[in-house]
Design a protein around this motif. Structure first.
Motif, PDB file in Angstrom:
ATOM      1  N   ALA A   1      53.400  54.087  30.723  1.00 45.20           N
ATOM      2  CA  ALA A   1      53.599  55.486  31.103  1.00 45.20           C
ATOM      3  C   ALA A   1      52.250  56.175  31.324  1.00 45.20           C
ATOM      4  O   ALA A   1      52.095  56.967  32.262  1.00 45.20           O
ATOM      5  N   ASN A  36      50.952  55.044  34.593  1.00 43.96           N
ATOM      6  CA  ASN A  36      51.706  55.682  35.674  1.00 43.96           C
ATOM      7  C   ASN A  36      51.244  57.124  35.872  1.00 43.96           C
ATOM      8  O   ASN A  36      51.163  57.597  37.004  1.00 43.96           O
ATOM      9  N   ASP A  37      50.925  57.830  34.795  1.00 48.16           N
ATOM     10  CA  ASP A  37      50.398  59.188  34.918  1.00 48.16           C
ATOM     11  C   ASP A  37      49.076  59.191  35.682  1.00 48.16           C
ATOM     12  O   ASP A  37      48.835  60.066  36.523  1.00 48.16           O
ATOM     13  N   GLY A  74      58.430  57.471  40.471  1.00 47.56           N
ATOM     14  CA  GLY A  74      58.919  56.372  39.652  1.00 47.56           C
ATOM     15  C   GLY A  74      58.265  55.041  39.952  1.00 47.56           C
ATOM     16  O   GLY A  74      57.592  54.866  40.960  1.00 47.56           O
ATOM     17  N   LYS A 100      64.509  46.858  40.499  1.00 47.53           N
ATOM     18  CA  LYS A 100      65.228  47.895  39.757  1.00 47.53           C
ATOM     19  C   LYS A 100      64.273  49.007  39.360  1.00 47.53           C
ATOM     20  O   LYS A 100      63.095  48.755  39.114  1.00 47.53           O
ATOM     21  N   PRO A 101      64.779  50.250  39.255  1.00 43.65           N
ATOM     22  CA  PRO A 101      63.926  51.335  38.758  1.00 43.65           C
ATOM     23  C   PRO A 101      63.466  51.033  37.336  1.00 43.65           C
ATOM     24  O   PRO A 101      64.203  50.425  36.557  1.00 43.65           O
ATOM     25  N   LEU A 102      62.256  51.456  37.017  1.00 45.10           N
ATOM     26  CA  LEU A 102      61.685  51.221  35.693  1.00 45.10           C
ATOM     27  C   LEU A 102      61.268  52.552  35.090  1.00 45.10           C
ATOM     28  O   LEU A 102      60.581  53.343  35.737  1.00 45.10           O
ATOM     29  N   ASN A 103      61.691  52.820  33.879  1.00 45.43           N
ATOM     30  CA  ASN A 103      61.287  54.018  33.161  1.00 45.43           C
ATOM     31  C   ASN A 103      60.147  53.637  32.228  1.00 45.43           C
ATOM     32  O   ASN A 103      60.384  53.089  31.150  1.00 45.43           O
ATOM     33  N   PRO A 104      58.897  53.903  32.636  1.00 47.74           N
ATOM     34  CA  PRO A 104      57.767  53.439  31.835  1.00 47.74           C
ATOM     35  C   PRO A 104      57.615  54.181  30.518  1.00 47.74           C
ATOM     36  O   PRO A 104      57.880  55.383  30.434  1.00 47.74           O
ATOM     37  N   THR A 105      57.194  53.448  29.494  1.00 42.46           N
ATOM     38  CA  THR A 105      56.899  54.012  28.180  1.00 42.46           C
ATOM     39  C   THR A 105      55.548  53.481  27.722  1.00 42.46           C
ATOM     40  O   THR A 105      55.006  52.540  28.306  1.00 42.46           O
ATOM     41  N   TRP A 116      58.988  50.668  39.961  1.00 43.21           N
ATOM     42  CA  TRP A 116      60.039  49.687  40.221  1.00 43.21           C
ATOM     43  C   TRP A 116      59.641  48.361  39.606  1.00 43.21           C
ATOM     44  O   TRP A 116      58.475  47.982  39.605  1.00 43.21           O
TER      45      TRP A 116
END
Length: 70
Positions: free
Chosen positions: A35, A38-39, A14, A26-31, A16
């Motif tokens: 994303a 991040n991959d 993940g 805070k946790p971050l959900n990448p899009t 942050w």
């Protein structure tokens, strides 16, 4: 000047989101493009943009002691 930083560390899938003004992380959900980046990071790549100093330390105590193992 940016006052928000996205952080990823090896061994953790993940990301942050650190808001320096609010003093929060805070946790971050990448899009989207984030994303994709991040991959690439999870595959071993490194991305640095508009950050001029970053060091991972084992604990806050180590950082506060001023220890730097470069």
């Amino acid at each position: 000047m940016a006052r928000t930083v996205i952080i990823g560390i090896p061994g953790e899938a993940g990301l942050w989101l650190a808001d320096l003004n609010a003093g929060t992380v805070k946790p971050l959900n990448p899009t989207g493009d984030l994303a994709t980046a991040n991959d690439l990071r999870k595959a071993g790549g490194t991305l640095v943009k508009e950050v001029d100093f970053a060091v991972a330390v084992s604990s806050a105590q180590v950082a506060l002691s001023g220890h730097f193992d470069g």
